[in-house]
Motif scaffolding. Structure first.
Motif, PDB file in Angstrom:
ATOM      1  N   ARG A  54       3.281  74.899  38.498  1.00  0.00           N
ATOM      2  CA  ARG A  54       3.352  74.530  39.916  1.00  0.00           C
ATOM      3  C   ARG A  54       1.949  74.253  40.476  1.00  0.00           C
ATOM      4  O   ARG A  54       1.741  73.280  41.200  1.00  0.00           O
ATOM      5  CB  ARG A  54       4.030  75.661  40.689  1.00  0.00           C
ATOM      6  N   TRP A  55       0.988  75.098  40.152  1.00  0.00           N
ATOM      7  CA  TRP A  55      -0.345  75.023  40.765  1.00  0.00           C
ATOM      8  C   TRP A  55      -1.373  74.330  39.875  1.00  0.00           C
ATOM      9  O   TRP A  55      -2.579  74.437  40.106  1.00  0.00           O
ATOM     10  CB  TRP A  55      -0.824  76.429  41.118  1.00  0.00           C
ATOM     11  N   TYR A 111      -2.547  71.244  47.519  1.00  0.00           N
ATOM     12  CA  TYR A 111      -1.163  71.698  47.377  1.00  0.00           C
ATOM     13  C   TYR A 111      -0.582  71.388  46.003  1.00  0.00           C
ATOM     14  O   TYR A 111       0.605  71.595  45.772  1.00  0.00           O
ATOM     15  CB  TYR A 111      -0.293  71.076  48.459  1.00  0.00           C
ATOM     16  N   ASN A 171       5.846  75.060  46.881  1.00  0.00           N
ATOM     17  CA  ASN A 171       4.978  75.979  46.158  1.00  0.00           C
ATOM     18  C   ASN A 171       5.327  77.448  46.397  1.00  0.00           C
ATOM     19  O   ASN A 171       4.624  78.332  45.917  1.00  0.00           O
ATOM     20  CB  ASN A 171       3.520  75.734  46.539  1.00  0.00           C
ATOM     21  N   ALA A 228       9.424  73.416  38.996  1.00  0.00           N
ATOM     22  CA  ALA A 228       7.974  73.337  39.164  1.00  0.00           C
ATOM     23  C   ALA A 228       7.355  72.162  38.433  1.00  0.00           C
ATOM     24  O   ALA A 228       6.339  71.605  38.856  1.00  0.00           O
ATOM     25  CB  ALA A 228       7.342  74.645  38.679  1.00  0.00           C
TER      26      ALA A 228
END
Length: 453
Positions: free
Chosen positions: A61-62, A156, A183, A351
């Motif tokens: 996700r990040w 983001y 997120n 994700a």
């Protein structure tokens, strides 16, 4: 925060497995959900398996934000770093920033991984880079490209092209709210077979197990939960009392409004969540004909029907574009067409999906969606209902497809969704459209059309 383990000279199996899965996701374009469903974590103890899933989903996700920060702290060409070492750095930084793992533990585990999975000297690189960012954690570097979409996309962790589209359509505030939602660890929808067990009983049972849960505010047979694992362990799904299903999917079935004794076609039915809900709403009286093009996914529909004790469902492996050829006299009272789509409404749960999509693919998808709509329309009897639905928020796949279809087919008329779903989720044009940050569910779209008698 993950449970800490005593200091060891061997890498943590959960983290090691996470690094290997992350490599597959990036190099092979594999999907997180598919890898987990392949039971690749089953050999780990349950607690370690859960941590692996958390690590993989969170780092995926990040990923873009983590890479930006790591590139600032790495002395050299970060884009030329060995792929495995990059995954270890991402995992270590994710633990420090998002899981709040104590610094000594996160650094120790990351160094062990690098030494064991890359080479002994790699541990020094990991230690130096993560310590640099640890010292900066209260004033982390920020992107300053001069392009608002690019900077937001980095912060983001989304592809720039998505952010550009959303900024143009929604403005900055709504776009940031959407990305924040994507997120955030999602809530999961659980459909309760209220003909077999009361929703209140399920909620009490979840409370006894200390599972964060609440009744759905929009569907009287759904609940929301933070964690699925306790429900899977409780075997209520195996007993056919519950089904994992997002509320947005439930709203699509409510818009279809199935009735007992009808013949209903679910045209792209797998994995069968909407199919079984249709049969349940019909009290299992009538016929639900479920078609899907993939044999394995069609089998999942059959298994879901068997598990829930539903006998009205007949599942067949068949492309909906060929149904009319095989069954030339088949006409249904209602047809649900839940088309393949970009899935940009489900990024909180998926994700990895943001990294697997590209704007060019939208053209191919819309052509497929048009073809499927044409085929589904032929299966609707005069006076019958056709519902077109997606799990995306992109207008090319939603409103524009329906409007183009209605222009080609004046024998169909749009029916406003307000009679079947909450008014807050109905657009001015009469479509069902859920908005993830507001509704705390997946982003979905559906249009209800009736064929003139």
């Amino acid at each position: 925060m993950p449970k800490l383990r005593p200091f060891s000279k061997q890498p943590d199996p959960a983290r090691r497995e996470a690094v290997q899965l992350l490599e597959r996701i990036e190099s092979d374009q594999a999907y997180v959900n598919r890898l987990i469903s392949e039971h690749l974590t089953d050999e780990l103890p349950p607690e370690a398996g859960r941590r692996t899933t958390e690590y993989v989903a969170g780092v995926t996700r990040w990923r873009r934000w983590l890479d930006f920060l790591l590139a600032q702290a790495y002395h050299g060409r970060y884009d030329q770093l060995e792929p495995r070492l990059r995954q270890i750095l991402r995992l270590g930084l994710y633990e420090l920033l998002f899981l709040k793992t104590p610094a000594y533990a996160a650094l120790h585990e990351a160094v062990l991984l690098a030494q064991a999975m890359v080479r002994p000297q790699a541990g020094k690189v990991v230690n130096a880079v993560l310590r640099t960012l640890l010292r900066q954690q209260d004033f982390l570097p920020q992107p300053q490209t001069g392009d608002v979409a690019e900077d937001l996309a980095i912060c983001y962790s989304h592809p720039t092209w998505m952010v550009q589209r959303w900024l143009a359509r929604y403005g900055r505030e709504a776009t940031e709210a959407l990305m924040q939602h994507n997120n955030t660890r999602p809530w999961f929808g659980i459909r309760v077979r209220t003909d077999r067990i009361a929703r209140s009983v399920v909620l009490h049972r979840l409370a006894d197990r200390r599972v964060e849960a609440e009744p759905s505010p929009v569907l009287d047979d759904f609940v929301r939960v933070r964690r699925l694992q306790p429900i899977l362990e409780d075997r209520l799904i195996e007993k056919g009392l519950l089904a994992v299903q997002d509320e947005s999917a439930g709203l699509v079935v409510r818009l279809l409004d199935p009735h007992p004794e009808e013949t209903i076609i679910d045209a792209c039915a797998a994995p069968g969540g909407k199919t079984t809900y249709i049969a349940t709403r019909m009290r299992d009286h009538g016929r639900v004909l479920a078609f899907d093009v993939h044999p394995g996914r069609t089998e999942r529909i059959r298994q879901a029907a068997l598990q829930q004790g539903l006998t009205s469902i007949v599942a067949e492996t068949l492309d909906v574009r060929h149904v009319a050829e095989r069954y030339p006299t088949l006409q249904a009272d209602r047809v649900l067409l839940d088309v393949p789509c970009s899935g940009l409404g489900v990024l909180a749960k998926r994700a990895d999906l943001r990294w697997h999509r590209c704007p060019e693919a939208l053209d191919e998808l819309t052509q497929l969606q048009d073809a499927l709509l044409e085929a589904a329309a032929r299966l609707v009897r005069p006076g019958g209902v056709l519902v077109y639905s997606t799990c995306t928020i992109e207008p090319e796949e939603n409103e524009m497809r329906v409007q183009a279809f209605l222009q080609r087919h004046p024998e169909f008329a749009l029916e406003g969704a307000e009679n079947w779903v909450p008014a807050s989720m109905v657009t001015p044009a009469g479509f069902l459209a859920t908005w993830p940050p507001r509704d705390r569910m997946d982003g979905a779209f559906a249009a209800r059309m009736r064929r003139k008698a």
